[in-house]
Design a protein around this motif. Structure first.
Motif, PDB file in Angstrom:
ATOM      1  N   LEU A 189       4.500 124.529  96.481  1.00 49.52           N
ATOM      2  CA  LEU A 189       4.938 124.297  97.851  1.00 49.52           C
ATOM      3  C   LEU A 189       6.316 123.640  97.833  1.00 49.52           C
ATOM      4  O   LEU A 189       6.617 122.833  96.951  1.00 49.52           O
ATOM      5  CB  LEU A 189       3.945 123.394  98.594  1.00 49.52           C
ATOM      6  N   ARG A 232       6.538 111.767 101.785  1.00 48.74           N
ATOM      7  CA  ARG A 232       5.291 112.363 102.260  1.00 48.74           C
ATOM      8  C   ARG A 232       4.386 111.285 102.843  1.00 48.74           C
ATOM      9  O   ARG A 232       3.727 111.494 103.856  1.00 48.74           O
ATOM     10  CB  ARG A 232       4.605 113.072 101.087  1.00 48.74           C
ATOM     11  N   PHE A 270       2.368 118.785  95.498  1.00 46.15           N
ATOM     12  CA  PHE A 270       1.647 120.054  95.426  1.00 46.15           C
ATOM     13  C   PHE A 270       2.552 121.138  94.845  1.00 46.15           C
ATOM     14  O   PHE A 270       3.558 121.513  95.441  1.00 46.15           O
ATOM     15  CB  PHE A 270       1.139 120.455  96.808  1.00 46.15           C
ATOM     16  N   ARG A 271       2.177 121.634  93.698  1.00 48.62           N
ATOM     17  CA  ARG A 271       2.935 122.679  93.029  1.00 48.62           C
ATOM     18  C   ARG A 271       2.885 123.969  93.856  1.00 48.62           C
ATOM     19  O   ARG A 271       1.881 124.269  94.483  1.00 48.62           O
ATOM     20  CB  ARG A 271       2.342 122.930  91.639  1.00 48.62           C
ATOM     21  N   ARG A 320       1.728 113.230  92.326  1.00 44.31           N
ATOM     22  CA  ARG A 320       0.751 114.227  92.781  1.00 44.31           C
ATOM     23  C   ARG A 320       1.289 115.107  93.912  1.00 44.31           C
ATOM     24  O   ARG A 320       0.629 115.316  94.928  1.00 44.31           O
ATOM     25  CB  ARG A 320      -0.544 113.548  93.226  1.00 44.31           C
ATOM     26  N   HIS A 358      -1.790 106.246 101.058  1.00 44.31           N
ATOM     27  CA  HIS A 358      -1.839 105.989  99.622  1.00 44.31           C
ATOM     28  C   HIS A 358      -0.935 106.989  98.905  1.00 44.31           C
ATOM     29  O   HIS A 358      -1.195 108.182  98.939  1.00 44.31           O
ATOM     30  CB  HIS A 358      -3.316 106.140  99.187  1.00 44.31           C
ATOM     31  N   LEU A 410       5.571 117.915 105.038  1.00 44.03           N
ATOM     32  CA  LEU A 410       4.796 118.221 106.248  1.00 44.03           C
ATOM     33  C   LEU A 410       3.294 118.043 106.023  1.00 44.03           C
ATOM     34  O   LEU A 410       2.561 117.726 106.963  1.00 44.03           O
ATOM     35  CB  LEU A 410       5.098 119.643 106.728  1.00 44.03           C
ATOM     36  N   LEU A 411       2.846 118.221 104.784  1.00 39.75           N
ATOM     37  CA  LEU A 411       1.425 117.976 104.523  1.00 39.75           C
ATOM     38  C   LEU A 411       1.073 116.506 104.766  1.00 39.75           C
ATOM     39  O   LEU A 411      -0.059 116.185 105.114  1.00 39.75           O
ATOM     40  CB  LEU A 411       1.059 118.390 103.097  1.00 39.75           C
ATOM     41  N   LEU A 466      -7.053 107.367 106.681  1.00 40.14           N
ATOM     42  CA  LEU A 466      -5.651 107.729 106.888  1.00 40.14           C
ATOM     43  C   LEU A 466      -5.280 107.594 108.361  1.00 40.14           C
ATOM     44  O   LEU A 466      -4.217 107.093 108.709  1.00 40.14           O
ATOM     45  CB  LEU A 466      -5.406 109.166 106.415  1.00 40.14           C
ATOM     46  N   TYR A 474      -0.214 116.163 108.152  1.00 36.19           N
ATOM     47  CA  TYR A 474      -1.275 117.142 108.427  1.00 36.19           C
ATOM     48  C   TYR A 474      -2.142 116.767 109.628  1.00 36.19           C
ATOM     49  O   TYR A 474      -2.500 117.602 110.438  1.00 36.19           O
ATOM     50  CB  TYR A 474      -2.150 117.286 107.177  1.00 36.19           C
ATOM     51  N   LEU A 475      -2.477 115.481 109.754  1.00 41.42           N
ATOM     52  CA  LEU A 475      -3.388 115.075 110.840  1.00 41.42           C
ATOM     53  C   LEU A 475      -2.674 114.818 112.156  1.00 41.42           C
ATOM     54  O   LEU A 475      -3.315 114.624 113.179  1.00 41.42           O
ATOM     55  CB  LEU A 475      -4.128 113.790 110.440  1.00 41.42           C
TER      56      LEU A 475
END
Ligand SMILES: Nc1ncnc2c1ncn2[C@@H]1O[C@H](COP(=O)(O)OP(=O)(O)O)[C@@H](O)[C@H]1O
Ligand SMILES: [Mg+2]
Lengths: 239, 286
Positions: free
Chosen positions: A95, A151, A92-93, A90, A84, A102-103, A78, A106-107
């Motif tokens: 959230l 995302r 995130f439930r 997919r 990907h 924002l996820l 990543l 993350y990095l």
């Protein structure tokens, strides 16, 4: 021709003892939209999972931006700029839309650029801004796909891989999403690799195409040339 | 009036139970690991707190953060070096591993400290609120328990690590695609579970006797709270803890304290049959 952004050489991969991909070789040119089409179970998702590091490669090389990234852990892949967007969104439930977006970042440590990218996603898909507080998995299918793509953009991709853009969506929405991809590609220069079962949609959006059959690349070319190929017309376009 | 007293006792007890169970619930929810070590870690935290007080005169309030941090470290390393190796195996495998680790810790403590009950006695007296007596050390314990549980809630909701934990709980493969190192998040989560257990031990040392005999009881209570409140959710653990506290308190009143535990387990069994998602129905993530 310029050096491709992604080039895969003789890649084999699978799940445990089950081999799914056989000797795959392909190239994705920088700045372009390329599509991978093929019927259900051909191995398209497995290919994307191998590129993004979720599935180990048994042999072969995955060259990205001059380095072999095969079998690196997903977070390092990543970080090189391969993002990907998985099949089925997919999200995130539990959230919010904003937390999901924002996820994607993350990095990242470049907070101001993250903020700018968030604004970009919100201008691209204004409905996400309206719904930013809502649990992302309560969005409609099309909105969820927007959130998943958003995302992905938040991860700052050089190569954005999208698995099954059109899955389960009404044609009008697919068209809207296709336009968004073209706009992303045009305004940001992000290279896009689109995986689709819906060949007509894929060929409309992408300039280059690859056909995968039972884990092997069977044909490559411009989507213009591929859609003129009688065998392909018969097998995938139903004409 | 006697019922109000029983209710108040139950709520105080329930707050302690919430704190006891929330780490166990988080680990179960996020890692799908039934952590058999949980009860013994609580006792271990209790012993450390007791000896800090008994031997060095350190107040439990000051021992608590150190004990909690120490347990986090132990939990983190245990997950990273041991449990992560079998984390993809069926739940029975991880259960057996933590059960084995529990035997080691339990026996170590029994040999080293003996089972003699010990307790930090702060002699703080009791509060009198309109005729309801509440021992001050219990109120103090309740406040600490609620504060820690609340803090955990905030960490999970608001922090970057918290979002990552929630993401891993919901979809670990998708979380990996976000660049989240899933095995690290597992280790951090298990560390947090141990931290909460250690902190619970420090709080309990002021209220209950510290003895290895109770480790199974505490583990059982954590189990019951999870079944009542649902897995991996802080509000669920809080609700489950309070319900269990109140039920036990009234059961003790009506049937005698020796039956309070049995009634708690009966409640769990009934719930498992009637409403397996937990009383609150919170399938939550916080
Ligand atoms: N997690 C898995 N474990 C084992 N086999 C799998 C797994 N995922 C997919 N497969 C198998 O790999 C093959 C290719 O699947 P996939 O990559 O999902 O195809 P596509 O995306 O082209 O529909 C199929 O035969 C499928 O059954
Ligand atoms: Mg697929």
């Amino acid at each position: 021709m310029a050096e491709p952004l992604l080039s895969i050489e003789n890649l084999s991969a699978g799940y445990g003892d089950i081999r799914v991909l056989w000797d795959i070789s392909l190239a994705v040119q920088a700045g372009e939209i390329t599509c991978i089409v093929g019927s259900n179970g051909a191995g398209k998702s497995t290919l994307l999972r191998t590129i993004s590091g979720l599935v180990p490669a048994n042999s072969g090389r995955i060259m990205f931006d001059g380095a072999n990234i095969a079998n690196m852990p997903p977070d390092r892949i990543l970080a090189t700029g391969i993002v990907h967007v998985p099949e089925g969104r997919r999200l995130f439930r539990g959230l919010s839309v904003r937390d999901n977006l924002l996820l994607g970042a993350y990095l990242r440590k470049d907070d101001t650029a993250v903020k700018r990218d968030l604004d970009y996603v919100f201008t691209l898909f204004p409905i996400l801004q309206e719904r930013w507080k809502q649990d992302a998995t309560t969005l409609s299918g099309g909105e969820q796909q927007m959130c998943a793509i958003g995302r992905g953009i938040m991860s700052k991709p050089k190569l954005l891989m999208i698995d099954e853009l059109s899955l389960g969506l009404a044609p009008r929405l697919v068209e809207r999403l296709g336009e968004a991809l073209l706009e992303i590609n045009r305004t940001t220069g992000i290279t896009i690799l689109l995986v689709e079962q819906d060949v007509i949609t894929a060929f409309e959006i992408a300039r280059h195409g690859l056909i995968i059959e039972t884990g092997r690349v069977s044909k490559t070319g411009t989507t213009e040339a591929l859609s003129g190929d009688p065998a392909i017309r018969q097998a995938y376009l139903g004409v | 009036m006697v019922y109000v007293q029983t209710l108040v006792n139950g709520i105080v007890l329930g707050a302690l139970y919430a704190c006891l169970a929330v780490g166990f619930s988080l680990v179960w929810g996020v890692l799908n690991v039934i952590n058999m070590l949980h009860g013994s870690v609580i006792i271990f935290g209790g012993y450390l707190t007791f000896f800090a007080w008994h031997s060095y005169g350190i107040h439990p309030l000051f021992a608590l953060p150190v004990v909690a941090a120490f347990m986090f470290l132990i939990g983190y390393v245990t997950q990273l070096l041991m449990i992560n190796r079998v984390i993809d195996q069926p739940v029975l495998t991880t259960l057996t591993l933590t059960f084995g680790l529990d035997l080691i810790l339990y026996n170590f403590m029994t040999v080293y400290y003996t089972a003699t009950p010990r307790r930090v006695t702060l002699d703080l007296g009791a509060l009198d609120l309109f005729g309801i007596a509440v021992p001050v050390d219990r109120v103090f314990g309740m406040v600490l328990a609620l504060a820690l549980t609340g803090l955990l809630y905030l960490v999970l909701r608001r922090s970057r690590i918290g979002r990552a934990i929630v993401a891993v709980r919901m979809d670990s493969a998708a979380a990996a695609l976000m660049g989240i190192k899933v095995d690290r998040i597992y280790a951090i989560t298990f560390g947090i579970g141990a931290l909460m257990a250690g902190a619970t031990g420090a709080i309990f040392a002021m209220v209950y006797p510290v003895t290895t005999n109770l480790s199974g009881t505490y583990l059982g209570k954590a189990f019951v709270v999870c079944v009542i409140g649902g897995l991996g959710s802080v509000p669920g653990a809080l609700a489950g803890g309070i319900v269990l506290g109140i039920v036990e308190s009234f059961a003790g009143q009506f049937f005698g304290p020796q039956h309070a535990l049995t009634v708690g387990f009966l409640l769990m069994l009934i719930l498992l049959v009637v409403k397996p998602t937990g009383l609150t129905g919170i399938k939550g993530y916080e």
